[in-house]
Design a protein around this motif. Structure first.
Motif, PDB file in Angstrom:
ATOM      1  N   HIS A 138       0.828  -1.201   0.000  1.00  0.00           N
ATOM      2  CA  HIS A 138       0.000   0.000   0.000  1.00  0.00           C
ATOM      3  C   HIS A 138       0.866   1.256   0.000  1.00  0.00           C
ATOM      4  O   HIS A 138       0.613   2.208  -0.738  1.00  0.00           O
ATOM      5  N   GLU A 139       1.900   1.197   0.815  1.00  0.00           N
ATOM      6  CA  GLU A 139       2.795   2.347   0.904  1.00  0.00           C
ATOM      7  C   GLU A 139       3.476   2.618  -0.447  1.00  0.00           C
ATOM      8  O   GLU A 139       3.525   3.746  -0.921  1.00  0.00           O
ATOM      9  N   ILE A 140       3.961   1.543  -1.059  1.00  0.00           N
ATOM     10  CA  ILE A 140       4.657   1.678  -2.348  1.00  0.00           C
ATOM     11  C   ILE A 140       3.706   2.197  -3.413  1.00  0.00           C
ATOM     12  O   ILE A 140       4.022   3.132  -4.152  1.00  0.00           O
ATOM     13  N   SER A 141       2.501   1.618  -3.477  1.00  0.00           N
ATOM     14  CA  SER A 141       1.599   2.081  -4.537  1.00  0.00           C
ATOM     15  C   SER A 141       1.170   3.521  -4.299  1.00  0.00           C
ATOM     16  O   SER A 141       1.052   4.291  -5.246  1.00  0.00           O
ATOM     17  N   ILE A 173       2.502   0.754 -12.162  1.00  0.00           N
ATOM     18  CA  ILE A 173       3.221   0.061 -11.092  1.00  0.00           C
ATOM     19  C   ILE A 173       2.512  -1.277 -10.910  1.00  0.00           C
ATOM     20  O   ILE A 173       1.338  -1.338 -10.572  1.00  0.00           O
ATOM     21  N   ASN A 174       3.211  -2.344 -11.266  1.00  0.00           N
ATOM     22  CA  ASN A 174       2.628  -3.686 -11.212  1.00  0.00           C
ATOM     23  C   ASN A 174       3.180  -4.390  -9.977  1.00  0.00           C
ATOM     24  O   ASN A 174       4.377  -4.551  -9.845  1.00  0.00           O
ATOM     25  N   ILE A 175       2.292  -4.741  -9.059  1.00  0.00           N
ATOM     26  CA  ILE A 175       2.740  -5.438  -7.850  1.00  0.00           C
ATOM     27  C   ILE A 175       2.053  -6.795  -7.824  1.00  0.00           C
ATOM     28  O   ILE A 175       0.826  -6.873  -7.904  1.00  0.00           O
ATOM     29  N   ALA A 226      13.108   6.609  -3.229  1.00  0.00           N
ATOM     30  CA  ALA A 226      14.032   6.427  -2.093  1.00  0.00           C
ATOM     31  C   ALA A 226      13.685   7.412  -0.975  1.00  0.00           C
ATOM     32  O   ALA A 226      13.581   7.034   0.192  1.00  0.00           O
ATOM     33  N   LYS A 227      13.454   8.662  -1.346  1.00  0.00           N
ATOM     34  CA  LYS A 227      13.157   9.684  -0.337  1.00  0.00           C
ATOM     35  C   LYS A 227      11.781   9.478   0.292  1.00  0.00           C
ATOM     36  O   LYS A 227      11.600   9.693   1.491  1.00  0.00           O
ATOM     37  N   SER A 228      10.820   9.056  -0.525  1.00  0.00           N
ATOM     38  CA  SER A 228       9.470   8.861   0.001  1.00  0.00           C
ATOM     39  C   SER A 228       9.407   7.673   0.946  1.00  0.00           C
ATOM     40  O   SER A 228       8.695   7.698   1.933  1.00  0.00           O
ATOM     41  N   TYR A 229      10.119   6.617   0.606  1.00  0.00           N
ATOM     42  CA  TYR A 229      10.001   5.388   1.398  1.00  0.00           C
ATOM     43  C   TYR A 229      10.972   5.356   2.575  1.00  0.00           C
ATOM     44  O   TYR A 229      10.624   4.907   3.653  1.00  0.00           O
ATOM     45  N   GLY A 245      12.103  -6.571  -5.143  1.00  0.00           N
ATOM     46  CA  GLY A 245      11.247  -7.253  -4.178  1.00  0.00           C
ATOM     47  C   GLY A 245      10.641  -6.315  -3.147  1.00  0.00           C
ATOM     48  O   GLY A 245      11.312  -5.443  -2.611  1.00  0.00           O
ATOM     49  N   VAL A 246       9.352  -6.541  -2.899  1.00  0.00           N
ATOM     50  CA  VAL A 246       8.669  -5.816  -1.823  1.00  0.00           C
ATOM     51  C   VAL A 246       9.336  -6.186  -0.486  1.00  0.00           C
ATOM     52  O   VAL A 246       9.600  -5.331   0.362  1.00  0.00           O
ATOM     53  N   GLU A 247       9.639  -7.486  -0.338  1.00  0.00           N
ATOM     54  CA  GLU A 247      10.272  -7.970   0.889  1.00  0.00           C
ATOM     55  C   GLU A 247      11.592  -7.256   1.130  1.00  0.00           C
ATOM     56  O   GLU A 247      11.946  -6.951   2.260  1.00  0.00           O
TER      57      GLU A 247
END
Lengths: 640, 343
Positions: free
Chosen positions: B112-115, B193-195, B236-239, B313-315
């Motif tokens: 959710h955070e990434i999307s 963005i494909n997750i 990078a800055k957002s996450y 990877g999300v992980e």
């Protein structure tokens, strides 16, 4: 491909004052990734990762060449030292004959050396090989490995006299043929492995991968040595190497397609080392078969094209300088188009103009290119299912649910339909199928946690995989909930609360094991009692299509009249259905189950009208209606 | 003033203190006794005027009185402030009924955070197939027929007949197979963005056979390396926070040209260099400019449009979060409630 190379060795081929740390840092930014620098004896050992397309860099000379283009960009002087090979006089008439009717090797090169006087590897060579992770055996073998690392082309040394009639026949194996490798292991070949045979048909080598015991040099016995280089198709090398589990260094080079030009250079360099170290009495003529030399490609690009893709302006002169440093030949035609020809060792990976962009960009320095976000029109029509899924998960979390992720890959026993989607190469029998249900996985979660947890419920939203004839399987997104230590009724209340919160108005229908949830006549999900636990399943698409925005209902300003009514009931009655019927009666706003004992139930009834406060008389009429309905439809006896 | 007077004063003072009913009264008594004009203060002041022979005895008596009064004042104060001594005493530490708290899985939180991060810059989230034809996973992505990624020991294959056109059926080893699906159904501008779940035949401390990847794809006119760098830096800055940086280094993938390895500055040491990173940088994944052959396979004119793609990877990004301290990626997929309830 990972390799370790001593810095001192690289500096034999490169003039530079760069420290090992600087060398590692700058090369990693613009070329091969140098993962680490370690110390061995008095040397620095570079741990290098070379990508599969750049096997030309997987050598001392290759790294030195890259460095001479990269280091000056960071203000450090660097220049290559060309490798010089001697022209040796032929003093032996011995030579190898190679027959390759099927054209299995692009090039073969061999030279015979006779009667060596030294078998011992010099200390400096031994140290370097061992630093690189290669065991030192004896000088003739060590020289071939040393040259492989230095030049980047594997070599092999045979006992020339063990090759019958001094003739090598390049052929493909038949299924089931066996061969004993240098390591003493017997290998059983499949069909189509490239092999060397002697004139009798005996296999005498697994070219490009490993020598065999029947042709290998024997310390202090062999008198004639055949230094040999071949270039078998990379795909064939990969196949044989992987099938036999023989991941030798030679195989790792050859499966990436080494430059056949280097084969001859490697033979010449090895011959020089052989003469210096082993001191043979006679050296033969180099036999070189290269019927169809690889011709490097010439690619036309304009500076504008390159600048556009980089997002910064690069001049023709700059491009020319960079490409020439990397060994490319650049010619500018009248229209300003650059005709760029790759060196032989790059003919494999330089194919299209984008490959030139990469070379220019990395040497120019990716770190010199400033980032910026895109401008322009935004795409429309977002896929709204993700917001819905997020809302579903959150409403379950709000109800106390714990989300789990379990594996899509399950054992046969976990499947509802064993004709489901099966893997042909699973890692184990417990992960052989793509699951067609989430229930089994969720039940396992309940069981595994039941000993140390009290009351809880978990849920998972994930695909199930259902076979479709002549097509890809259907990937059906499901929501599964599992309740531990919950009564079936309490679990159902959670589901109902969740559905209401999600904007779904559904009805229920009892089944033998639980309840179905319906919208109209369509079942959108179910909850079942399995053992002690309630397990519910919903199709996410069905939930999504039926989720409606909530419509405002005016609140009732009038106070309800509340009373408790007791009934004697008949056996096997679905009380939930009875209560639904009761609530259908006008001005019966709500019915609660207050008590149930034996064959008696007590309901709490809320009488309420949206229009006015009901009088006792009006309530009496509704009560009458209610007891009539219960008695006629369900044979309930009112206990006044 | 003699010792008798002092004794009387002491008795009266103690009585006054004990008679206090609340803190305000107690404070008033304290001022009356010990304030600058207090009774005892005045006695103390008067000692100087006494004849020498009396001084000693009176002095000792007044000192003793002072000590006792101070003790009494303190005791009475405790009586008023300590809840254990009040009439309305109740036990606020008694445990109640624990509420059932729900927990969203770390993977869901990260997805959710990434999307959300990418949606802010105009990306649309998608989720493409997990079971896919070779064509989408490899063929159309410019992998040659004999590429090692297609080997049995790298990729899972489904036990079914291959499609005559689209090849073998497999579990996607990367979300990149969504690139062609996206291009087939949409026209530029594309910001996807494909997750999705992805699968590889591997299992160790940093790999699980089933994992999640996210894949960004941008296709439009005039897309260049600067846009890729800008997007990576923005993520990078957002996450990881405003201090985070990104960089790209040369790498090799079949479906991008040029290809890059993506590094983020280490969020554990803030890019200084520590045991968990490489001189302040951590490798996270791959990126590159979409290969013209891939655009062609997706039906997009590579002379008009260009694009970039990235994925990892999300992980991986969850594990990189400072302070999370999960030592083994496979723990993420544990179904032990003691773990799940922590997040």
């Amino acid at each position: 491909m990972d390799l370790k190379l001593p810095y001192s060795w690289i500096k034999e081929h490169l003039v530079t004052h760069a420290t090992p740390a600087e060398f590692a840092k700058y090369l990693s930014l613009s070329g091969p990734s140098i993962e680490r620098v370690s110390r061995v004896k008095n040397d620095s050992l570079l741990h290098i990762e070379v990508t599969t397309n750049r096997v030309d860099m997987a050598s001392v000379v290759g790294i030195a060449r890259e460095a001479s283009a990269i280091l000056p960009r960071f203000g450090i002087k660097a220049g290559p030292i060309p490798l010089l090979v001697k022209k040796n006089k032929n003093t032996s008439s011995k030579k190898i004959v190679v027959k390759d009717k099927k054209g299995l090797s692009v090039r073969t090169t061999g030279v015979v050396l006779e009667q060596i006087t030294n078998w011992a590897t010099p200390i400096w060579m031994k140290d370097r090989l061992e630093a690189c992770g290669i065991r030192s055996l004896n000088a003739p073998v060590d020289i071939t490995n040393y040259v492989m690392l230095e030049i980047g082309h594997p070599l092999h040394v045979f006992d020339f006299d063990l090759i019958k009639n001094h003739q090598i026949i390049i052929d493909e194996s038949r299924k089931g043929e066996k061969v004993v490798g240098l390591d003493g292991q017997t290998y059983r070949l499949t069909s189509g492995d490239v092999i060397f045979r002697d004139v009798t048909g005996k296999i005498i080598d697994l070219p490009g991968i490993m020598g065999t015991q029947n042709s290998v040099v024997r310390p202090h016995q062999t008198t004639k040595f055949l230094l040999f280089s071949d270039d078998v198709t990379p795909q064939k090398i990969r196949k044989t190497s992987m099938e036999l589990g023989l991941r030798t260094m030679a195989a790792q080079y050859n499966e990436k397609g080494v430059d056949p030009q280097l084969g001859l250079v490697a033979i010449k360099r090895a011959t020089d080392l052989f003469i210096t170290i082993c001191k043979p009495k006679a050296v033969g003529q180099i036999v070189d078969n290269y019927p169809h030399p690889v011709t490097p490609k010439t690619i036309a690009v304009t500076p504008e094209f390159i600048s556009q893709k980089l997002g910064i302006a690069v001049t023709a002169l700059e491009i020319q300088k960079i490409m020439e440093q990397l060994g490319f030949i650049v010619k500018k035609d009248r229209g300003g188009v650059l005709q760029i020809t790759a060196p032989s060792y790059r003919s494999g990976d330089i194919q299209i103009p984008e490959d030139i962009i990469e070379e220019v960009a990395r040497i120019y320095g990716y770190h010199q290119i400033d980032g910026t976000l895109m401008e322009g029109v935004l795409p429309v029509n977002p896929n709204l299912v993700f917001d819905f899924e997020w809302a579903v998960k959150n409403s379950l979390v709000n109800l106390g649910g714990i989300e789990v992720y379990t594996s899509s890959l399950v054992a046969k026993g976990d499947m509802i339909n064993t004709k489901g989607v099966k893997l042909s190469n699973p890692m184990g029998s417990d992960t052989e199928y793509l699951r067609d249900n989430l229930s089994t996985s969720i039940q396992k979660v309940l069981v595994n946690n039941s000993k140390k947890q009290g009351k809880f419920f978990v849920f998972e939203m994930a695909n199930t995989y259902l076979p479709v004839k002549n097509n890809l399987p259907e990937e059906k997104n499901m929501l599964c909930l599992g309740f531990a230590d919950y009564s079936f009724s309490d679990a159902t209340e959670i589901i109902k609360a969740f559905l209401t919160k999600t904007g779904i108005k559904s009805t229920t229908q009892p089944t033998i094991t639980g309840l179905n949830f319906l919208i109209g006549k369509n079942t959108i999900g179910e909850i079942n009692l399995i053992g002690d636990c309630a397990i519910a399943n919903f199709a996410v698409t069905a939930l999504h299509t039926n989720a409606k925005l909530v419509t405002y209902q005016p609140t009732n300003p009038n106070s309800p009249q509340i009373e408790d009514l007791k009934f004697e009931i008949a056996p096997r009655i679905y009380l939930g259905e009875v209560m639904t019927e009761m609530e259908k009666i006008i001005n019966v706003a709500k019915v609660e189950l207050l008590d149930r004992f034996d064959h008696f139930v007590t309901f709490r009834i809320y009488y309420q009208s949206p229009d006015k406060t009901l009088t006792d008389k009006e309530v009496a009429r509704i009560r009458q209606k209610l007891t009539d309905v219960l008695s006629t439809q369900f044979a309930f006896k009112y206990q006044a | 003033m003699d010792t008798n007077d002092i004794q009387n004063l002491k008795n009266r003072a103690i009585a006054d203190i004990l008679n206090c009913e609340n803190e305000t009264e107690l404070e008033a008594v304290r001022v009356k006794l010990l304030g600058t004009k207090g009774e005892i203060t005045q006695v103390v002041r008067s000692i100087g005027k006494l004849p020498i022979e009396e001084k000693k005895a009176v002095g000792r008596a007044i000192n003793e009185t002072l000590q006792i009064i101070r003790n009494e004042l303190a005791n009475k104060k405790i009586f008023f402030t300590d809840p254990k001594t009040t009439d309305t005493w109740f036990d606020p530490t008694l445990p109640g009924v624990k509420p059932q708290t729900g927990h969203l899985h770390l993977i869901s939180q990260a997805i959710h955070e990434i999307s959300t991060i990418f949606e802010k810059i105009g990306f649309n989230r998608e989720r493409y197939r997990e079971v896919e034809y070779d064509y989408y996973a490899f063929g159309a992505l410019n992998f040659p027929d004999n590429h090692p990624a297609r080997d049995d020991w790298e990729t899972f294959f489904v036990d079914t007949k291959p499609d005559p056109q689209k090849g073998a059926v497999l579990l996607t080893p990367h979300t990149s197979s969504g690139q062609i699906r996206e291009m087939e159904t949409k026209k530029p501008p594309i910001r996807m963005i494909n997750i999705a779940k992805t699968y590889r035949r591997q299992s160790d401390i940093s790999h699980s056979a089933m994992f999640h990847q996210f894949e960004g794809l941008v296709i439009d006119r005039g897309i260049n390396i600067r846009h890729l760098k800008g997007t990576l830096d923005y993520f990078a800055k957002s996450y990881f926070g405003p201090e985070a940086k990104s960089r790209i280094r040369p790498y090799h993938f079949m479906f991008t040209e040029p290809s890059f390895e993506v590094d983020f500055s280490c969020s554990i040491c803030n890019g200084v260099g520590c045991g968990l990173c490489k001189e302040g940088w951590v490798e996270v994944g791959g990126a590159g400019m979409v290969h013209p052959n891939v655009l062609k396979a997706g039906g997009i004119d590579s002379t008009k449009y260009s694009g970039f793609a990235f994925g990892w990877g999300v992980e991986r990004v969850i594990m990189m979060r400072p302070g999370i301290g999960i030592p083994d990626l496979r723990i993420l997929y544990s179904t032990d409630l003691d773990y799940l309830k922590q997040f």
